[in-house]
Design an enzyme around this catalytic site. Sequence first.
Site, mmCIF file in Angstrom:
data_model
loop_
_atom_site.group_PDB
_atom_site.id
_atom_site.type_symbol
_atom_site.label_atom_id
_atom_site.label_comp_id
_atom_site.label_asym_id
_atom_site.label_seq_id
_atom_site.Cartn_x
_atom_site.Cartn_y
_atom_site.Cartn_z
ATOM 1 N N GLU A 1 78.541 71.585 31.220
ATOM 2 C CA GLU A 1 79.255 70.316 31.439
ATOM 3 C C GLU A 1 79.528 70.231 32.931
ATOM 4 O OE1 GLU A 1 79.657 68.016 29.378
ATOM 5 O OE2 GLU A 1 79.641 68.903 27.384
ATOM 6 N N CYS B 1 86.349 64.734 35.646
ATOM 7 C CA CYS B 1 84.875 64.670 35.649
ATOM 8 C C CYS B 1 84.399 63.269 35.339
ATOM 9 C CB CYS B 1 84.300 65.689 34.671
ATOM 10 S SG CYS B 1 84.961 65.561 33.014
ATOM 11 N N GLY C 1 81.967 72.909 35.091
ATOM 12 C CA GLY C 1 82.220 72.992 36.533
ATOM 13 C C GLY C 1 81.246 72.111 37.281
ATOM 14 N N SER C 2 80.971 72.464 38.508
ATOM 15 C CA SER C 2 80.136 71.592 39.340
ATOM 16 C C SER C 2 78.654 71.772 39.024
ATOM 17 C CB SER C 2 80.393 71.914 40.812
ATOM 18 O OG SER C 2 79.956 73.226 41.081
ATOM 19 N N THR C 3 77.876 70.789 39.406
ATOM 20 C CA THR C 3 76.426 70.836 39.183
ATOM 21 C C THR C 3 75.802 71.979 39.978
ATOM 22 O OG1 THR C 3 76.342 68.500 38.635
ATOM 23 C CG2 THR C 3 74.288 69.482 39.414
ATOM 24 N N THR C 4 76.280 72.202 41.199
ATOM 25 C CA THR C 4 75.739 73.283 42.024
ATOM 26 C C THR C 4 75.919 74.624 41.311
ATOM 27 O OG1 THR C 4 76.455 72.010 43.905
ATOM 28 C CG2 THR C 4 75.877 74.291 44.349
ATOM 29 N N THR C 5 77.126 74.885 40.814
ATOM 30 C CA THR C 5 77.358 76.149 40.106
ATOM 31 C C THR C 5 76.567 76.170 38.804
ATOM 32 O OG1 THR C 5 79.579 76.137 41.029
ATOM 33 C CG2 THR C 5 79.137 77.768 39.351
ATOM 34 N N GLY C 6 76.467 75.030 38.135
ATOM 35 C CA GLY C 6 75.718 74.946 36.879
ATOM 36 C C GLY C 6 74.274 75.415 37.044
HETATM 37 P P1 NAD Z 1 83.085 75.165 40.103
HETATM 38 O O1 NAD Z 1 81.667 75.018 39.664
HETATM 39 O O2 NAD Z 1 83.368 75.528 41.496
HETATM 40 O O3 NAD Z 1 83.830 76.268 39.214
HETATM 41 C C1 NAD Z 1 83.900 76.201 37.799
HETATM 42 C C2 NAD Z 1 84.101 77.590 37.243
HETATM 43 O O4 NAD Z 1 82.949 78.387 37.527
HETATM 44 C C3 NAD Z 1 85.281 78.363 37.817
HETATM 45 O O5 NAD Z 1 85.882 79.094 36.776
HETATM 46 C C4 NAD Z 1 84.610 79.283 38.834
HETATM 47 O O6 NAD Z 1 85.354 80.448 39.083
HETATM 48 C C5 NAD Z 1 83.312 79.611 38.141
HETATM 49 N N1 NAD Z 1 82.202 79.990 39.020
HETATM 50 C C6 NAD Z 1 82.053 79.753 40.345
HETATM 51 N N2 NAD Z 1 80.860 80.216 40.772
HETATM 52 C C7 NAD Z 1 80.240 80.742 39.695
HETATM 53 C C8 NAD Z 1 78.960 81.335 39.489
HETATM 54 N N3 NAD Z 1 78.077 81.489 40.475
HETATM 55 N N4 NAD Z 1 78.647 81.736 38.240
HETATM 56 C C9 NAD Z 1 79.493 81.570 37.217
HETATM 57 N N5 NAD Z 1 80.721 81.011 37.349
HETATM 58 C C10 NAD Z 1 81.084 80.595 38.572
HETATM 59 O O7 NAD Z 1 83.773 73.788 39.666
HETATM 60 P P2 NAD Z 1 85.279 73.332 39.939
HETATM 61 O O8 NAD Z 1 85.371 73.027 41.405
HETATM 62 O O9 NAD Z 1 86.214 74.296 39.322
HETATM 63 O O10 NAD Z 1 85.369 71.989 39.096
HETATM 64 C C11 NAD Z 1 85.038 70.736 39.602
HETATM 65 C C12 NAD Z 1 83.692 70.277 39.111
HETATM 66 O O11 NAD Z 1 83.638 70.390 37.685
HETATM 67 C C13 NAD Z 1 83.390 68.822 39.399
HETATM 68 O O12 NAD Z 1 82.050 68.669 39.809
HETATM 69 C C14 NAD Z 1 83.604 68.136 38.048
HETATM 70 O O13 NAD Z 1 82.918 66.909 37.890
HETATM 71 C C15 NAD Z 1 83.131 69.184 37.120
HETATM 72 N N6 NAD Z 1 83.706 69.005 35.795
HETATM 73 C C16 NAD Z 1 82.888 68.630 34.768
HETATM 74 C C17 NAD Z 1 83.422 68.403 33.507
HETATM 75 C C18 NAD Z 1 82.542 67.992 32.364
HETATM 76 O O14 NAD Z 1 82.989 68.111 31.231
HETATM 77 N N7 NAD Z 1 81.327 67.537 32.586
HETATM 78 C C19 NAD Z 1 84.781 68.551 33.293
HETATM 79 C C20 NAD Z 1 85.591 68.927 34.380
HETATM 80 C C21 NAD Z 1 85.045 69.156 35.622
#
Ligand code: NAD
Length: 469
Positions: free
Chosen positions: A243, A277, A221-226
């Site tokens: 990731e 991504c 997911g996103s870097t902020t959530t990561g």
């Molecule tokens: P996101 O971080 O908003 O959400 C990703 C997942 O995390 C969702 O299932 C969401 O419900 C969950 N989530 C949200 N808040 C959470 C928390 N506090 N704790 C645990 N889980 C939580 O990301 P997104 O908007 O779904 O995806 C887009 C982002 O993902 C982009 O930045 C993209 O570059 C990145 N991405 C990275 C890869 C990679 O392999 N590096 C692949 C695809 C997407």
Amino acid sequence: MIQDTLTMTIGGKAASADNHLDVRNPATGQVFAAVPDAGAAELEAAIIAARAAFPAWRDTPWATRAAIVNRIGETIAANAAELAAMLTREQGKPAEQAQFEVMAAAQWCQATATLTLPDREIEAGPGRRQVTRYVPIGVVAGISPWNFPVVLSIWKIAPALLAGNTLVLKPSPFTPMTVLRIGELVRDFVPAGVLNIITGGDALGPLMTAHPGFDKVSFTGSTTTGRRVMESAAPTLKRLTLELGGNDAAIVMPDINVPETAEKLFWSAFTNSGQVCVATKRAYVHDDIYDAFRDELAKLAQAVPMGDGSQQGTALGPIQNKPQYDRVKGLLADCEANGYTLLQGQAPEGEGLFVPVTLVDNPPEDSRIVQEEQFGPILPLMRFTDVEDAIAKANDTDMGLAGTVWSADTASAMRIAERMDTGNVWINEGLALSPFAAFGGRKQSGMGAENGIEGLMAYTEPKTFLVAG
Ligand code: NAD
């Protein structure tokens, strides 16, 4: 109210929840389905099932586990038409690309199932034998995003199960359906509790990452959530694979064939309407060819058919969800407010979340569209004359997911690629992923790798035995 059409999988059985989440088609703006909104009770049940299943699954022979992972792939392939149509409806991507994603997920299972992690003998001196074995970690929490919900969930399911872990997987609340359906399809042959699939809203992810019942979190997911995931995993020192986001640069050298490279780079940037991504998110183009290259990209932008993915001939779909749509529109508004020149294609009117394909003509390096991950169909093009300067700018970011170099001289392109601070660099191609090649981000684009032997090892820990006598 729309009734649930799909169920979660907990302990090998169908499960629902008291609350429900609406699922919206981003091409029409209409709610067309509802899925269970799991809370703490359903999560607890899934963790209990996964923990109970772990010892027997860990002790199941590798070949048996591999056969089950392979069969998940076969099942996905056998149901590809149904799954792809569902994916288009919930995610927005064109039918052909949905089919591609579903088949890639099937292929990933089948390819991953061929991998092995043999014991490693280590010299220990006379009369002693020493062996390192890669043992499963335990119960894994998998959390996936909405841009490639199927394949990115499979990137977790296949290696986690093959290595002997049990899993609780949560897809994004924006795209829960296709992954739930896969859970239903494999329920009769994956042993109960080995693969649990739950869906829920914003509260469920944090509940998972903080829960002491998990030994590892694999998050995409996103870097902020990561960052939040890492923080929340710290008290119990959960193993982590992260990731995260990217701001991938392309460096386009003056010796390229302009129309050919423009077409390839166009799809590297705009596939899935830029919601990839590893999409090209900034392009540094040599001054000698800049105008011709920009004009060629603009022709493609004007010709590409954008619309509802379920309609034949659609090549690009909408932005997947409203928060992301608002972010992308905000970046466009910032370009407009600053007077940057925009070259745009057509987007349908109506309730769908469509943003036209947009090229931004040479915005300043410190503009938001260059500095931030757009994750939408907007590509800034910047002129360069000195390749050293282009490399420095490509690397001047906290992100480090992937990058591309485009040149007829592949040897000198390789020297540029070696100096890009990213986990992957592709020369004269974009979006080139393989189930056998490690994939992961450097800097704040992530931690650890998925795919290949390295991705499989991330679901294991080394355990060393020494036998004397
Ligand atoms: P996101 O971080 O908003 O959400 C990703 C997942 O995390 C969702 O299932 C969401 O419900 C969950 N989530 C949200 N808040 C959470 C928390 N506090 N704790 C645990 N889980 C939580 O990301 P997104 O908007 O779904 O995806 C887009 C982002 O993902 C982009 O930045 C993209 O570059 C990145 N991405 C990275 C890869 C990679 O392999 N590096 C692949 C695809 C997407």
